[in-house]
Scaffold this motif. Structure first.
Motif, PDB file in Angstrom:
ATOM      1  N   GLY A 180      -4.728   7.009  -8.647  1.00 57.14           N
ATOM      2  CA  GLY A 180      -4.021   8.200  -8.196  1.00 57.14           C
ATOM      3  C   GLY A 180      -2.746   8.499  -8.952  1.00 57.14           C
ATOM      4  N   TYR A 181      -2.655   8.077 -10.199  1.00 58.02           N
ATOM      5  CA  TYR A 181      -1.440   8.263 -10.988  1.00 58.02           C
ATOM      6  C   TYR A 181      -1.751   9.058 -12.253  1.00 58.02           C
ATOM      7  CZ  TYR A 181      -3.458   4.806 -14.117  1.00 58.02           C
ATOM      8  OH  TYR A 181      -4.301   4.162 -14.983  1.00 58.02           O
ATOM      9  N   GLU A 182      -0.688   9.543 -12.871  1.00 56.47           N
ATOM     10  CA  GLU A 182      -0.759  10.083 -14.227  1.00 56.47           C
ATOM     11  C   GLU A 182       0.477   9.599 -14.980  1.00 56.47           C
ATOM     12  OE1 GLU A 182      -0.789  14.289 -14.090  1.00 56.47           O
ATOM     13  OE2 GLU A 182       0.985  14.471 -12.805  1.00 56.47           O
ATOM     14  N   ILE A 183       0.313   9.406 -16.275  1.00 55.72           N
ATOM     15  CA  ILE A 183       1.411   8.892 -17.089  1.00 55.72           C
ATOM     16  C   ILE A 183       2.000  10.051 -17.877  1.00 55.72           C
ATOM     17  CG2 ILE A 183       2.066   7.296 -18.922  1.00 55.72           C
ATOM     18  CD1 ILE A 183      -0.188   5.477 -18.035  1.00 55.72           C
ATOM     19  N   ILE A 184       3.286  10.293 -17.656  1.00 52.46           N
ATOM     20  CA  ILE A 184       4.009  11.353 -18.360  1.00 52.46           C
ATOM     21  C   ILE A 184       5.206  10.729 -19.060  1.00 52.46           C
ATOM     22  CG2 ILE A 184       5.243  13.547 -18.130  1.00 52.46           C
ATOM     23  CD1 ILE A 184       3.666  14.057 -15.559  1.00 52.46           C
ATOM     24  N   GLU A 185       5.207  10.801 -20.384  1.00 49.31           N
ATOM     25  CA  GLU A 185       6.287  10.236 -21.195  1.00 49.31           C
ATOM     26  C   GLU A 185       6.545   8.773 -20.846  1.00 49.31           C
ATOM     27  OE1 GLU A 185       9.678  12.739 -20.790  1.00 49.31           O
ATOM     28  OE2 GLU A 185       8.768  14.414 -21.891  1.00 49.31           O
ATOM     29  N   GLY A 186       5.452   8.018 -20.665  1.00 53.40           N
ATOM     30  CA  GLY A 186       5.558   6.582 -20.433  1.00 53.40           C
ATOM     31  C   GLY A 186       5.825   6.178 -18.997  1.00 53.40           C
ATOM     32  N   ALA A 187       6.023   7.118 -18.103  1.00 55.25           N
ATOM     33  CA  ALA A 187       6.323   6.806 -16.703  1.00 55.25           C
ATOM     34  C   ALA A 187       5.145   7.196 -15.824  1.00 55.25           C
ATOM     35  CB  ALA A 187       7.587   7.531 -16.249  1.00 55.25           C
ATOM     36  N   PHE A 188       4.932   6.427 -14.771  1.00 52.85           N
ATOM     37  CA  PHE A 188       3.855   6.692 -13.822  1.00 52.85           C
ATOM     38  C   PHE A 188       4.326   7.735 -12.804  1.00 52.85           C
ATOM     39  CE2 PHE A 188       3.092   2.480 -15.458  1.00 52.85           C
ATOM     40  CZ  PHE A 188       1.712   2.419 -15.616  1.00 52.85           C
ATOM     41  N   HIS A 189       3.513   8.754 -12.609  1.00 53.91           N
ATOM     42  CA  HIS A 189       3.810   9.799 -11.638  1.00 53.91           C
ATOM     43  C   HIS A 189       2.636   9.930 -10.674  1.00 53.91           C
ATOM     44  CE1 HIS A 189       7.462  11.573 -13.525  1.00 53.91           C
ATOM     45  NE2 HIS A 189       6.940  11.025 -14.615  1.00 53.91           N
ATOM     46  N   PRO A 190       2.910  10.225  -9.401  1.00 53.72           N
ATOM     47  CA  PRO A 190       1.809  10.353  -8.424  1.00 53.72           C
ATOM     48  C   PRO A 190       0.982  11.604  -8.676  1.00 53.72           C
ATOM     49  CG  PRO A 190       3.913  10.936  -7.413  1.00 53.72           C
ATOM     50  CD  PRO A 190       4.235  10.393  -8.775  1.00 53.72           C
ATOM     51  N   ALA A 191      -0.331  11.436  -8.692  1.00 51.88           N
ATOM     52  CA  ALA A 191      -1.262  12.558  -8.758  1.00 51.88           C
ATOM     53  C   ALA A 191      -1.979  12.749  -7.429  1.00 51.88           C
ATOM     54  CB  ALA A 191      -2.280  12.328  -9.881  1.00 51.88           C
ATOM     55  N   SER A 192      -2.191  11.647  -6.709  1.00 45.08           N
ATOM     56  CA  SER A 192      -2.832  11.698  -5.384  1.00 45.08           C
ATOM     57  C   SER A 192      -2.274  10.556  -4.549  1.00 45.08           C
ATOM     58  CB  SER A 192      -4.355  11.571  -5.502  1.00 45.08           C
ATOM     59  OG  SER A 192      -4.940  11.382  -4.221  1.00 45.08           O
ATOM     60  N   TRP A 193      -1.457  10.879  -3.560  1.00 43.59           N
ATOM     61  CA  TRP A 193      -0.887   9.833  -2.719  1.00 43.59           C
ATOM     62  C   TRP A 193      -1.958   9.128  -1.904  1.00 43.59           C
ATOM     63  CZ3 TRP A 193       3.316   7.337  -3.398  1.00 43.59           C
ATOM     64  CH2 TRP A 193       4.425   7.950  -4.008  1.00 43.59           C
ATOM     65  N   TRP A 194      -2.995   9.833  -1.541  1.00 45.37           N
ATOM     66  CA  TRP A 194      -4.078   9.188  -0.806  1.00 45.37           C
ATOM     67  C   TRP A 194      -4.706   8.077  -1.641  1.00 45.37           C
ATOM     68  CZ3 TRP A 194      -5.893   9.356   4.120  1.00 45.37           C
ATOM     69  CH2 TRP A 194      -7.128   8.755   4.351  1.00 45.37           C
ATOM     70  N   ASP A 195      -4.975   8.365  -2.914  1.00 47.44           N
ATOM     71  CA  ASP A 195      -5.561   7.348  -3.798  1.00 47.44           C
ATOM     72  C   ASP A 195      -4.570   6.231  -4.091  1.00 47.44           C
ATOM     73  OD1 ASP A 195      -7.920   8.773  -3.900  1.00 47.44           O
ATOM     74  OD2 ASP A 195      -7.387   9.841  -5.737  1.00 47.44           O
ATOM     75  N   ILE A 196      -3.292   6.570  -4.135  1.00 46.36           N
ATOM     76  CA  ILE A 196      -2.281   5.540  -4.385  1.00 46.36           C
ATOM     77  C   ILE A 196      -2.207   4.574  -3.212  1.00 46.36           C
ATOM     78  CG2 ILE A 196       0.213   5.137  -4.589  1.00 46.36           C
ATOM     79  CD1 ILE A 196       0.340   7.719  -6.245  1.00 46.36           C
ATOM     80  N   VAL A 197      -2.061   5.116  -2.008  1.00 45.83           N
ATOM     81  CA  VAL A 197      -1.915   4.261  -0.825  1.00 45.83           C
ATOM     82  C   VAL A 197      -3.190   3.472  -0.576  1.00 45.83           C
ATOM     83  CG1 VAL A 197      -1.567   4.255   1.672  1.00 45.83           C
ATOM     84  CG2 VAL A 197      -0.176   5.758   0.219  1.00 45.83           C
ATOM     85  N   PHE A 198      -4.333   4.175  -0.571  1.00 47.08           N
ATOM     86  CA  PHE A 198      -5.607   3.519  -0.291  1.00 47.08           C
ATOM     87  C   PHE A 198      -6.328   3.210  -1.603  1.00 47.08           C
ATOM     88  CE2 PHE A 198      -4.499   6.025   3.433  1.00 47.08           C
ATOM     89  CZ  PHE A 198      -4.617   5.081   4.449  1.00 47.08           C
ATOM     90  N   ASN A 199      -5.635   2.453  -2.455  1.00 50.81           N
ATOM     91  CA  ASN A 199      -6.216   2.075  -3.739  1.00 50.81           C
ATOM     92  C   ASN A 199      -7.371   1.090  -3.521  1.00 50.81           C
ATOM     93  OD1 ASN A 199      -4.923  -0.789  -4.025  1.00 50.81           O
ATOM     94  ND2 ASN A 199      -3.246   0.589  -3.446  1.00 50.81           N
ATOM     95  N   PRO A 200      -8.187   0.834  -4.555  1.00 51.23           N
ATOM     96  CA  PRO A 200      -9.443   0.102  -4.338  1.00 51.23           C
ATOM     97  C   PRO A 200      -9.319  -1.271  -3.679  1.00 51.23           C
ATOM     98  CG  PRO A 200      -9.470   1.166  -6.478  1.00 51.23           C
ATOM     99  CD  PRO A 200      -8.090   1.369  -5.932  1.00 51.23           C
ATOM    100  N   SER A 201      -8.238  -2.007  -3.927  1.00 52.09           N
ATOM    101  CA  SER A 201      -8.136  -3.355  -3.345  1.00 52.09           C
ATOM    102  C   SER A 201      -7.369  -3.384  -2.030  1.00 52.09           C
ATOM    103  CB  SER A 201      -7.448  -4.302  -4.343  1.00 52.09           C
ATOM    104  OG  SER A 201      -6.096  -3.920  -4.554  1.00 52.09           O
ATOM    105  N   PHE A 202      -6.747  -2.262  -1.653  1.00 52.08           N
ATOM    106  CA  PHE A 202      -5.853  -2.264  -0.499  1.00 52.08           C
ATOM    107  C   PHE A 202      -6.521  -2.661   0.817  1.00 52.08           C
ATOM    108  CE2 PHE A 202      -4.285   0.380   3.087  1.00 52.08           C
ATOM    109  CZ  PHE A 202      -3.125  -0.331   3.351  1.00 52.08           C
ATOM    110  N   PRO A 203      -7.666  -2.081   1.200  1.00 50.81           N
ATOM    111  CA  PRO A 203      -8.241  -2.446   2.514  1.00 50.81           C
ATOM    112  C   PRO A 203      -8.544  -3.933   2.629  1.00 50.81           C
ATOM    113  CG  PRO A 203      -9.300  -0.483   1.618  1.00 50.81           C
ATOM    114  CD  PRO A 203      -8.476  -1.071   0.514  1.00 50.81           C
ATOM    115  N   TYR A 204      -9.070  -4.529   1.554  1.00 50.19           N
ATOM    116  CA  TYR A 204      -9.423  -5.943   1.595  1.00 50.19           C
ATOM    117  C   TYR A 204      -8.177  -6.820   1.645  1.00 50.19           C
ATOM    118  CZ  TYR A 204     -13.716  -3.769  -0.049  1.00 50.19           C
ATOM    119  OH  TYR A 204     -14.811  -2.954  -0.180  1.00 50.19           O
ATOM    120  N   ARG A 205      -7.178  -6.479   0.861  1.00 50.57           N
ATOM    121  CA  ARG A 205      -5.950  -7.287   0.828  1.00 50.57           C
ATOM    122  C   ARG A 205      -5.185  -7.158   2.140  1.00 50.57           C
ATOM    123  NH1 ARG A 205      -3.521  -8.831  -3.613  1.00 50.57           N
ATOM    124  NH2 ARG A 205      -1.572  -7.772  -3.119  1.00 50.57           N
TER     125      ARG A 205
END
Length: 466
Positions: free
Chosen positions: A151-176
């Motif tokens: 859920g991120y995009e890289i702009i000038e070397g920095a990570f910026h949010p593209a989708s907060w839903w994907d950021i919060v509920f990233n692929p390993s989050f539910p299991y961890r």
């Protein structure tokens, strides 16, 4: 390296206290509910006893957490600069939704007995328990995003949010999240059971100890098998999204011939220079069954990536087995406890009680071992596959980091050593009767003082209880 050691040292202290208080807050809610339902004074005495332990543990957890957060700016400023747009809000949400909730109701919970209604006090206890779980939600979300960024995009070397839903509920989050919450509950469960076993073996606080041990056995019988199941799902997720970490956990160096499957390495001495295992003891195909749920499944070997993209294999390999061994020991103890309980000898079987005493602190050891596996296993990345740990460090000279590291070690062992000693004194004191005064206007004979020091030595208290 000094910055890595410093962060690892500080977080090793910090993770112990929140892990304990997460489970302890829910235990307090259960105990108070039992008191309200039964009006049995033993439950009330247990509530006051464990509230004192919770108050001290919670305070030490808050202090160690504040110190840890400063290091993002002092030692890992490049990480803050590159990923602050994502990590900053996630950590802020933890403060806004969890810490404020806990702070609002903690005072009522600790000092509000007989000052607010019973229902309001119970609500405060439940809200504190909920706050610890919400805090876990956001912390694990932030940490999981660093392992499986989405859920991120890289702009000038920095990570910026593209989708907060994907950021919060990233692929390993539910299991961890499930794995961590269960680990916290199980840790608290075995502390309570171990304390109860100690009292029963010494003939102290027998009524309270029996209730604590029964509750611990029942809860462990539900959560330990569930944790094994969740751990299996988590392992499959690691194999999908962090295959190099999984290969390090299993010390799996190269592909096996087609159809041979992956063996389960029970013991070995990983040789990273030669890219092999020495003194290996392995069970054929069992690795495929456990890691892929198929007879001849394959996992990515360590040699599939360059050597500079592999984590240190030995600590990940050994610590993973330490965590699994503790989990299996917990399961065996639970089964033994259920067997003796069915025979009516749960409180009299000395070998079961000794087992609970021996396993009192086992949850903490399992949490540290698992945490080291997770964090060492993602190296050399601080944001997996995108930002190396070595590139995220601040431009601080080694002398300054060494000085602060030594200071932390001295202060932590002093402060937290004293706090741990105080907790031991509380445990030796045990749950005492808490009786209201005859005239309610005068208050209580044994007021609920969560931070009060026991007014007798451990030896004097033991003699008095005998």
């Amino acid at each position: 390296m000094l910055s890595r050691i410093q962060f690892g040292f500080v977080i090793s202290f910090h993770i112990l206290f929140p892990s304990f208080t997460i489970g302890l807050a829910s235990w307090l809610a259960f105990v108070e509910w039992r008191w309200l339902r039964t009006r049995d004074t033993v439950w009330r005495d247990l509530y006051f006893f464990w509230t004192k332990i919770f108050a001290v543990s919670f305070g030490m957890g808050v202090v160690s957490g504040i110190v840890m957060s400063f290091q993002f700016g002092t030692n890992w400023s490049v990480l803050s600069e590159r990923a602050g747009n994502i990590l900053g809000p996630l950590l802020s949400y933890e403060v806004l939704t969890a810490f404020f909730l806990e702070a609002t109701f903690l005072g009522v919970m600790l000092f509000g007995w007989n000052r607010v209604s019973e229902k309001l006090h119970f609500l405060a206890t439940c809200m504190v328990a909920l706050g610890t779980l919400i805090s876990t939600f956001w912390i694990i979300s932030a940490n999981s995003w660093m392992h499986t960024p989405a859920g991120y995009e890289i702009i000038e070397g920095a990570f910026h949010p593209a989708s907060w839903w994907d950021i919060v509920f990233n692929p390993s989050f539910p299991y961890r999240l499930a794995h961590m919450v269960l680990a916290a509950f199980i840790t608290t469960c075995f502390v309570i059971g171990g304390v109860a076993a100690r009292y029963l073996m010494r003939g102290e606080h027998v009524d309270a100890a029996r209730r604590m041990l029964k509750a611990s056995v029942v809860f462990a019988a539900l959560t330990v098998p569930t944790q094994i199941f969740v751990g299996d799902l988590h392992g499959l997720n690691v194999g999908e999204h962090q295959p190099t970490k999984l290969a390090a956990m299993e010390a799996h160096w190269e592909h096996k011939p087609a159809g041979e499957g992956v063996p389960l390495v029970v013991f070995a001495v990983p040789n990273e220079d030669a890219e092999r295992n020495d003194f290996e003891l392995a069970i054929p195909r069992l690795g495929s069954i456990i890691l892929t749920h198929s007879w001849d499944g394959e996992i990515q070997p360590l040699t599939a990536v360059p050597a500079d993209e592999r984590p240190p294999v030995a600590p990940v390999f050994y610590l993973f087995r330490v965590m699994v061994a503790i989990g299996m020991a917990m399961l065996l103890l639970v089964l033994a406890s259920l067997w003796t309980w069915r025979r009516g000898r749960l409180f009299e079987a000395p070998w079961v009680l000794r087992g609970w005493r021996l396993m009192t602190m086992s949850g903490f050891a399992a949490i540290l071992a698992g945490w080291y596996v997770v964090e060492i296993g993602r190296q050399p990345w601080v944001i997996y596959g995108l930002l190396r740990t070595a590139d995220a460090v601040s431009a601080v000279d080694g002398g300054s980091v060494l000085f602060s590291l030594v200071t932390f070690v001295v202060v932590y062992f002093g402060v937290f050593g004293a706090g741990t000693w105080y907790l031991v004194r509380l445990v030796h004191k045990g749950p005492l009767p808490h009786e209201p005064a005859i005239d309610s206007d005068e208050g209580e004979k044994t007021p609920m003082r969560p931070l009060s020091v026991p007014d007798e030595s451990m030896e004097e208290g033991a003699e008095a209880r005998r």
